[in-house]
Design a protein around this motif. Sequence first.
Motif, short mmCIF file in Angstrom:
data_model
loop_
_atom_site.label_atom_id
_atom_site.label_comp_id
_atom_site.label_asym_id
_atom_site.label_seq_id
_atom_site.Cartn_x
_atom_site.Cartn_y
_atom_site.Cartn_z
N PRO A 25 0.83 -1.20 0.00
CA PRO A 25 0.00 0.00 0.00
C PRO A 25 0.86 1.25 0.00
CG PRO A 25 0.07 -1.00 2.19
CD PRO A 25 0.82 -1.91 1.27
N ALA A 26 0.42 2.27 -0.74
CA ALA A 26 1.17 3.52 -0.75
C ALA A 26 0.80 4.33 0.47
CB ALA A 26 0.83 4.31 -2.00
N PRO A 27 1.78 5.03 1.10
CA PRO A 27 1.44 5.90 2.21
C PRO A 27 0.40 6.92 1.78
CG PRO A 27 3.82 5.71 1.94
CD PRO A 27 3.18 5.05 0.77
N SER A 28 -0.56 7.15 2.63
CA SER A 28 -1.69 7.98 2.22
C SER A 28 -1.30 9.41 1.89
CB SER A 28 -2.73 7.98 3.33
OG SER A 28 -2.13 8.43 4.52
N LEU A 74 9.59 -5.84 8.69
CA LEU A 74 8.68 -4.69 8.59
C LEU A 74 7.72 -4.82 7.41
CD1 LEU A 74 11.25 -1.96 9.62
CD2 LEU A 74 9.04 -2.37 10.76
N MET A 75 8.13 -5.51 6.35
CA MET A 75 7.22 -5.74 5.23
C MET A 75 6.02 -6.60 5.67
SD MET A 75 8.33 -4.03 2.63
CE MET A 75 8.63 -2.83 3.92
N GLY A 76 6.21 -7.32 6.77
CA GLY A 76 5.12 -8.15 7.28
C GLY A 76 4.46 -7.58 8.53
N ASP A 77 4.87 -6.38 8.92
CA ASP A 77 4.30 -5.76 10.12
C ASP A 77 3.21 -4.77 9.65
OD1 ASP A 77 5.15 -5.11 13.26
OD2 ASP A 77 4.34 -3.35 12.22
N ALA A 78 1.95 -5.19 9.77
CA ALA A 78 0.86 -4.40 9.17
C ALA A 78 0.84 -2.94 9.63
CB ALA A 78 -0.48 -5.09 9.44
N PRO A 79 0.98 -2.65 10.94
CA PRO A 79 0.89 -1.24 11.34
C PRO A 79 2.02 -0.39 10.76
CG PRO A 79 0.68 -2.69 13.27
CD PRO A 79 1.08 -3.56 12.11
N LEU A 80 3.24 -0.93 10.74
CA LEU A 80 4.38 -0.07 10.36
C LEU A 80 4.71 -0.08 8.87
CD1 LEU A 80 7.10 -0.16 13.15
CD2 LEU A 80 5.41 1.59 12.61
N ARG A 81 4.20 -1.07 8.16
CA ARG A 81 4.59 -1.17 6.75
C ARG A 81 4.39 0.12 5.95
NH1 ARG A 81 4.11 -5.85 2.16
NH2 ARG A 81 4.99 -4.49 0.59
N PRO A 82 3.29 0.86 6.16
CA PRO A 82 3.14 2.09 5.38
C PRO A 82 4.13 3.19 5.75
CG PRO A 82 1.05 1.40 6.38
CD PRO A 82 2.12 0.58 7.01
N PHE A 83 4.89 2.96 6.82
CA PHE A 83 5.79 4.01 7.30
C PHE A 83 7.26 3.69 7.05
CE2 PHE A 83 1.89 4.41 9.70
CZ PHE A 83 1.63 5.77 9.60
N VAL A 84 7.53 2.63 6.30
CA VAL A 84 8.93 2.30 5.99
C VAL A 84 9.08 2.13 4.48
CG1 VAL A 84 9.40 1.18 8.21
CG2 VAL A 84 8.52 -0.19 6.33
N PRO A 85 10.29 2.33 3.96
CA PRO A 85 10.46 2.14 2.51
C PRO A 85 10.21 0.68 2.14
CG PRO A 85 12.59 2.53 3.61
CD PRO A 85 11.51 2.76 4.63
N GLU A 86 9.57 0.47 1.00
CA GLU A 86 9.35 -0.91 0.53
C GLU A 86 10.71 -1.55 0.29
OE1 GLU A 86 7.36 -0.07 -3.11
OE2 GLU A 86 5.84 1.06 -2.01
N PHE A 87 10.81 -2.80 0.69
CA PHE A 87 12.07 -3.53 0.53
C PHE A 87 11.99 -4.41 -0.72
CE2 PHE A 87 14.66 -7.36 1.84
CZ PHE A 87 15.87 -6.77 1.55
N HIS A 88 13.02 -4.34 -1.55
CA HIS A 88 13.01 -5.09 -2.81
C HIS A 88 14.15 -6.10 -2.90
CE1 HIS A 88 9.86 -2.59 -4.64
NE2 HIS A 88 10.45 -1.56 -4.05
N ALA A 285 3.24 15.80 1.44
CA ALA A 285 4.31 15.61 2.41
C ALA A 285 4.22 14.20 2.99
CB ALA A 285 4.18 16.64 3.53
N GLY A 286 5.36 13.62 3.28
CA GLY A 286 5.37 12.27 3.87
C GLY A 286 6.47 12.15 4.91
N VAL A 287 6.31 11.22 5.83
CA VAL A 287 7.34 10.91 6.83
C VAL A 287 7.51 9.40 6.85
CG1 VAL A 287 8.10 11.14 9.23
CG2 VAL A 287 6.52 12.83 8.28
N TRP A 288 8.74 8.93 6.85
CA TRP A 288 9.03 7.49 6.90
C TRP A 288 10.12 7.20 7.92
CZ3 TRP A 288 8.17 10.19 2.42
CH2 TRP A 288 7.14 9.74 1.59
N MET A 289 10.07 5.99 8.46
CA MET A 289 11.16 5.51 9.32
C MET A 289 12.24 4.92 8.41
SD MET A 289 8.99 3.34 12.12
CE MET A 289 10.33 3.02 13.27
N ILE A 290 13.48 5.32 8.65
CA ILE A 290 14.58 4.78 7.85
C ILE A 290 15.75 4.40 8.77
CG2 ILE A 290 14.00 6.05 5.73
CD1 ILE A 290 16.32 8.01 6.50
N ASP A 291 16.71 3.69 8.22
CA ASP A 291 17.97 3.32 8.90
C ASP A 291 17.75 2.35 10.05
OD1 ASP A 291 19.24 5.00 7.17
OD2 ASP A 291 19.46 6.66 8.58
N PHE A 292 17.90 1.09 9.72
CA PHE A 292 17.67 0.04 10.74
C PHE A 292 18.91 -0.79 11.01
CE2 PHE A 292 13.60 1.00 8.68
CZ PHE A 292 12.87 1.38 9.80
#
Length: 351
Positions: A25-28, A74-88, A285-292
Amino acid sequence: MSAKAATRHSDSHTGGPCRPKGPPPAPSSAPHNALPRSASWVQLSGHEGSLMPSHSGTVLKRFCPHEQRCLQLLMGDAPLRPFVPEFHGDTTITTATVVAVAVTTTTAPPSRYRSSSQRYNRMQDLLAGFRAPAAMDCKMGVRTYLEEELALARRDPQPRADMLAKMVAVDPTAPTALERERGAVTKPRYMQWRELCSSSASLGFRIEATKKSDGTLRQDFKRTKSRDEVRAALEEFVGGDAVVMESYIRRLHALRVALEVSPFFRSHEVIGSSLLFVHDAGGPAGVWMIDFSKTRPLPPGTALDHRTAWREGNREDGYLGGLDNLVTILEEVAAAAAEAAGAEPRGRRRC
Ligand code: I3P
């Protein structure tokens, strides 16, 4: 003679098994249409050269197994997935460099090559889709070193001259007489000093860098410490843009709700992770969690609330306390801007 001759990519989608079926899903609040990406790509902070733009709206980040593990989870964590970059998944780039050319007059010169491989995690380029993005990196938490780094530094101190030099550049009076004599400081000592002279220790987050839409880059926030100084820097970043401030505040409220219910967040010590803010003037505007790369799992059966004060051994990181402060300060910035514009401040609106 030396010249870059060729690069070869080989993708190994190790992230695959963790990804749910279908597109994520794309961040809203962020655009995900195929607008051309900004020509002026810039790495805001972090280890220089560790990140580079790639094709199809992705970036490559130097491989870190800890980060990959987190992104997969995080790709499998439903609440946080929209807030992190998609992993490829990850990819390896092999670069062949010409190291010698034997010049002959009769045939094409035989060349000698040295090849080197570097592995990368491929993830969503969060700036893609914005027209002329302004961006800000805020490092979250009261602590920027892992408990395991602290333990290691005790066993094997490895004092570092480069960190003493960075310390002196900011505050010549900061090193002790002994550190000056040794010409070095340990990494936890440097990191703790960085936390104390910025707003990390007091507010639970610090501004690392900002980039305005005209490309102006600021990384001089090492002594931005007081609430007023942080507020002024946030004010400068959002430039009085009511739509952008409103979007950021809404997104941060949604992030806080997601963090409070996320299984991933509850079960990890989140250190050195940032929030990346990106906006175009007037929105979106968007905000994401990065750097893990410094996010670690807790022992099974244990959890953090991310607000309790840190004492060595409890592994608390102060992430949510920092987010609370960040939201409150941004709301103050928005209220002051609304007042200055003659509108009703946000907090006092009826609906
Ligand atoms: C750096 C910053 C990085 C840290 C790096 C520090 O200090 O704290 O987060 O990398 O350590 O030098 P500064 O921002 O003052 O330049 P890690 O988070 O990966 O530990 P390093 O030099 O050991 O890479």
